[in-house]
Enzyme design. Structure first.
Site, PDB file in Angstrom:
ATOM      1  N   GLY A  96       0.841  -1.205   0.000  1.00  0.00           N
ATOM      2  CA  GLY A  96       0.000   0.000   0.000  1.00  0.00           C
ATOM      3  C   GLY A  96       0.869   1.244   0.000  1.00  0.00           C
ATOM      4  O   GLY A  96       1.902   1.289   0.663  1.00  0.00           O
TER       5      GLY A  96
ATOM      6  N   ARG B 169       1.021  -5.369  -5.102  1.00  0.00           N
ATOM      7  CA  ARG B 169       1.198  -6.404  -4.077  1.00  0.00           C
ATOM      8  C   ARG B 169       1.671  -7.707  -4.722  1.00  0.00           C
ATOM      9  O   ARG B 169       1.375  -8.797  -4.252  1.00  0.00           O
ATOM     10  CB  ARG B 169      -0.103  -6.603  -3.304  1.00  0.00           C
ATOM     11  CG  ARG B 169      -0.513  -5.386  -2.491  1.00  0.00           C
ATOM     12  CD  ARG B 169      -1.656  -5.670  -1.564  1.00  0.00           C
ATOM     13  NE  ARG B 169      -2.182  -4.469  -0.931  1.00  0.00           N
ATOM     14  CZ  ARG B 169      -1.674  -3.901   0.159  1.00  0.00           C
ATOM     15  NH1 ARG B 169      -0.622  -4.433   0.741  1.00  0.00           N
ATOM     16  NH2 ARG B 169      -2.218  -2.817   0.675  1.00  0.00           N
TER      17      ARG B 169
ATOM     18  N   ASP C 295       5.729  -5.174   5.778  1.00  0.00           N
ATOM     19  CA  ASP C 295       6.181  -6.536   6.094  1.00  0.00           C
ATOM     20  C   ASP C 295       6.217  -7.475   4.880  1.00  0.00           C
ATOM     21  O   ASP C 295       7.176  -8.233   4.711  1.00  0.00           O
ATOM     22  CB  ASP C 295       5.330  -7.136   7.219  1.00  0.00           C
ATOM     23  CG  ASP C 295       3.834  -6.998   6.969  1.00  0.00           C
ATOM     24  OD1 ASP C 295       3.443  -6.356   5.977  1.00  0.00           O
ATOM     25  OD2 ASP C 295       3.050  -7.541   7.777  1.00  0.00           O
TER      26      ASP C 295
ATOM     27  N   THR D 183       4.802   2.003   6.262  1.00  0.00           N
ATOM     28  CA  THR D 183       3.402   1.590   6.304  1.00  0.00           C
ATOM     29  C   THR D 183       2.663   2.447   7.313  1.00  0.00           C
ATOM     30  O   THR D 183       3.183   2.701   8.417  1.00  0.00           O
ATOM     31  CB  THR D 183       3.179   0.102   6.675  1.00  0.00           C
ATOM     32  OG1 THR D 183       1.790  -0.091   6.985  1.00  0.00           O
ATOM     33  CG2 THR D 183       3.978  -0.345   7.868  1.00  0.00           C
TER      34      THR D 183
ATOM     35  N   ASP E  20       0.348   1.464   8.904  1.00  0.00           N
ATOM     36  CA  ASP E  20       0.002   0.568  10.013  1.00  0.00           C
ATOM     37  C   ASP E  20       1.078   0.591  11.109  1.00  0.00           C
ATOM     38  O   ASP E  20       0.811   0.204  12.243  1.00  0.00           O
ATOM     39  CB  ASP E  20      -0.167  -0.873   9.517  1.00  0.00           C
ATOM     40  CG  ASP E  20      -1.404  -1.038   8.648  1.00  0.00           C
ATOM     41  OD1 ASP E  20      -2.156  -0.061   8.504  1.00  0.00           O
ATOM     42  OD2 ASP E  20      -1.616  -2.138   8.109  1.00  0.00           O
TER      43      ASP E  20
ATOM     44  N   ASP F 282       3.588  -1.266  11.714  1.00  0.00           N
ATOM     45  CA  ASP F 282       3.736  -2.545  12.412  1.00  0.00           C
ATOM     46  C   ASP F 282       4.989  -3.332  12.021  1.00  0.00           C
ATOM     47  O   ASP F 282       5.071  -4.528  12.292  1.00  0.00           O
ATOM     48  CB  ASP F 282       2.478  -3.409  12.206  1.00  0.00           C
ATOM     49  CG  ASP F 282       2.169  -3.668  10.740  1.00  0.00           C
ATOM     50  OD1 ASP F 282       2.920  -3.166   9.876  1.00  0.00           O
ATOM     51  OD2 ASP F 282       1.183  -4.368  10.457  1.00  0.00           O
TER      52      ASP F 282
ATOM     53  N   ARG G 295      -4.425  -3.278   9.966  1.00  0.00           N
ATOM     54  CA  ARG G 295      -4.821  -4.664   9.739  1.00  0.00           C
ATOM     55  C   ARG G 295      -4.605  -5.541  10.974  1.00  0.00           C
ATOM     56  O   ARG G 295      -5.548  -6.087  11.522  1.00  0.00           O
ATOM     57  CB  ARG G 295      -4.007  -5.213   8.576  1.00  0.00           C
ATOM     58  CG  ARG G 295      -4.755  -6.236   7.769  1.00  0.00           C
ATOM     59  CD  ARG G 295      -3.849  -7.030   6.883  1.00  0.00           C
ATOM     60  NE  ARG G 295      -3.006  -6.249   6.021  1.00  0.00           N
ATOM     61  CZ  ARG G 295      -3.196  -6.093   4.716  1.00  0.00           C
ATOM     62  NH1 ARG G 295      -4.236  -6.622   4.138  1.00  0.00           N
ATOM     63  NH2 ARG G 295      -2.345  -5.430   3.990  1.00  0.00           N
TER      64      ARG G 295
HETATM   65  O1  F6P Z   1      -0.979  -0.081   3.898  1.00  0.00           O
HETATM   66  C1  F6P Z   1      -1.555  -0.929   4.832  1.00  0.00           C
HETATM   67  C2  F6P Z   1      -3.024  -0.867   4.682  1.00  0.00           C
HETATM   68  O2  F6P Z   1      -3.337   0.460   4.734  1.00  0.00           O
HETATM   69  C3  F6P Z   1      -3.851  -1.638   5.701  1.00  0.00           C
HETATM   70  O3  F6P Z   1      -4.144  -0.942   6.863  1.00  0.00           O
HETATM   71  C4  F6P Z   1      -5.083  -1.957   4.909  1.00  0.00           C
HETATM   72  O4  F6P Z   1      -5.705  -3.114   5.394  1.00  0.00           O
HETATM   73  C5  F6P Z   1      -4.559  -2.169   3.544  1.00  0.00           C
HETATM   74  O5  F6P Z   1      -3.420  -1.353   3.423  1.00  0.00           O
HETATM   75  C6  F6P Z   1      -5.554  -1.885   2.468  1.00  0.00           C
HETATM   76  O6  F6P Z   1      -4.903  -1.688   1.263  1.00  0.00           O
HETATM   77  P1  F6P Z   1      -5.512  -1.977  -0.177  1.00  0.00           P
HETATM   78  O7  F6P Z   1      -6.927  -1.503  -0.165  1.00  0.00           O
HETATM   79  O8  F6P Z   1      -4.622  -1.205  -1.091  1.00  0.00           O
HETATM   80  O9  F6P Z   1      -5.406  -3.451  -0.384  1.00  0.00           O
END
Ligand code: F6P
Length: 343
Positions: free
Chosen positions: A10, A71, A102, A124, A126, A128, A170
């Site tokens: 992301g 991804r 990660d 990120t 997040d 994390d 997440r």
């Molecule tokens: O970048 C991490 C994150 O923002 C998470 O918190 C979220 O679950 C995910 O990306 C959603 O990303 P996408 O909609 O691009 O799959």
């Protein structure tokens, strides 16, 4: 000499600052930089463009990533992994800077374990990634969430409403916790602190009994409200790393609906979604991205491969990617105590 750089997973604010830092420090060493398009997809497809100081100079304060992201997971099969590793020879790379969370970093770690010259940069919203105090993008996202919660709060006060605000996050509640605390949320639900719906409803009622007839409840998308019925995560489509899109579970709306029934009053939900990942980086993220980008190139120059540019005690230090892979940094006890105190 040539090095490569990519951004995976992301997007978030501050990625461009890191790319710019890489290019600038590489140029100082007399190296050129190849930017791979859309994360590991660009590595597998050999989709790349030379990055210059001029082309990257004005992106410092621009959100997102000028390289695009994906991804794509080269570890999905041995052929893809071998093809990803062959990029060093085929593109004449002395090293590769991998900017990601990660998942993206786990590929970098696997390559480093094979002896490839890879350095990782943690990003990120997040927050994390283990072994680093802060990831690129987190500070900006916290600012956005804090502002949003504060704005929801003034209207909640005016209309004496209970409002649920859903944030991203997440597996870890860093964003909900920091954004909620800064925005003065009245309860913050995170994955690390499971709660029952009845407890949440009682919390709102106790506040109302004290004359506080409004409440802003922040819910991380991955929070655990144990007796709330939401779709099991598995029914939603997953990416190449096996992660489901948690926002599709609609936890914020589900929690608001259940509270509405429990309290017998209207409870609207606000889902912050991609607003949290977008927009220009804060000065902190611009500087953190820059520092990590420069440190990553320094790591490649000194032969300090297989490392993550981690922020520890306000210094960028190398931490082996092997220590980071497969782990998630979750809210620690001191943060959880803070949440308990301000409920
Ligand atoms: O970048 C991490 C994150 O923002 C998470 O918190 C979220 O679950 C995910 O990306 C959603 O990303 P996408 O909609 O691009 O799959």
């Amino acid at each position: 000499m040539q090095i490569g750089v990519l951004t995976g997973g992301g997007d978030c604010p501050g990625l461009n600052a890191a790319i710019r830092g890489v290019v600038r420090q590489a140029a100082r060493l007399g190296w050129t930089t190849l930017g791979f398009r859309e994360g590991w997809a660009g590595v597998l497809d050999r989709e790349a463009e030379p990055l210059t100081i001029e082309a990257t100079d004005s992106v410092l304060d621009v959100g997102g990533t000028m390289l695009g992201s994906s991804r794509t997971n080269p570890l999905r099969d041995p052929e893809s992994f071998a093809k990803a590793r062959a990029v060093f020879d085929e593109c004449g790379l002395r090293g590769l800077v991998v900017i990601g969370g990660d998942d993206t970093l786990s590929i970098a770690g696997a390559m480093a374990a094979e002896g490839d010259a890879v350095v990782g940069i943690p990003k990120t919203i997040d927050n994390d990634v283990p072994e680093t105090d802060v990831c690129i993008g987190f500070d900006t996202a916290v600012t956005t969430v804090s502002n949003a919660v504060g704005r929801v709060r003034t209207t909640a006060v005016s209309h004496r409403r209970v409002v649920v605000v859903e944030t991203m996050g997440r597996d870890a509640g860093w964003l909900a916790a920091a954004g909620g605390l800064a925005g003065r949320a009245d309860y913050i639900a995170v994955p690390e602190r499971p709660i029952e719906l009845g407890t949440l409803a009682s919390h709102v009622e106790r506040r109302a009994a004290r004359g506080l007839s409004f409440s802003v409840i922040v819910v991380a998308e991955g929070a655990e409200i144990v007796d709330l019925e939401v779709d099991p995560a598995e029914v939603h489509s997953s990416d190449e790393f096996g992660h489901v899109q948690l926002s599709a579970r609609g936890l914020g709306y589900a929690a608001a609906g259940a509270l509405e029934r429990a309290l017998g009053r209207s409870v609207p939900a606000v889902v912050l979604g991609y607003t949290q990942r977008g927009g220009p980086p804060t000065p902190f993220d611009r500087v953190l991205g820059t520092r990590c980008g420069v440190a990553a190139v320094d790591g490649l120059a000194s032969g300090d491969h297989g490392m993550l540019t981690a922020l520890q005690r306000n210094r960028i230090v190398p931490v082996p990617l092997a220590e980071v892979a497969g782990r998630t940094r979750r809210l620690d006890a001191s943060y959880l105590a803070l949440l308990d105190l301000f409920d």
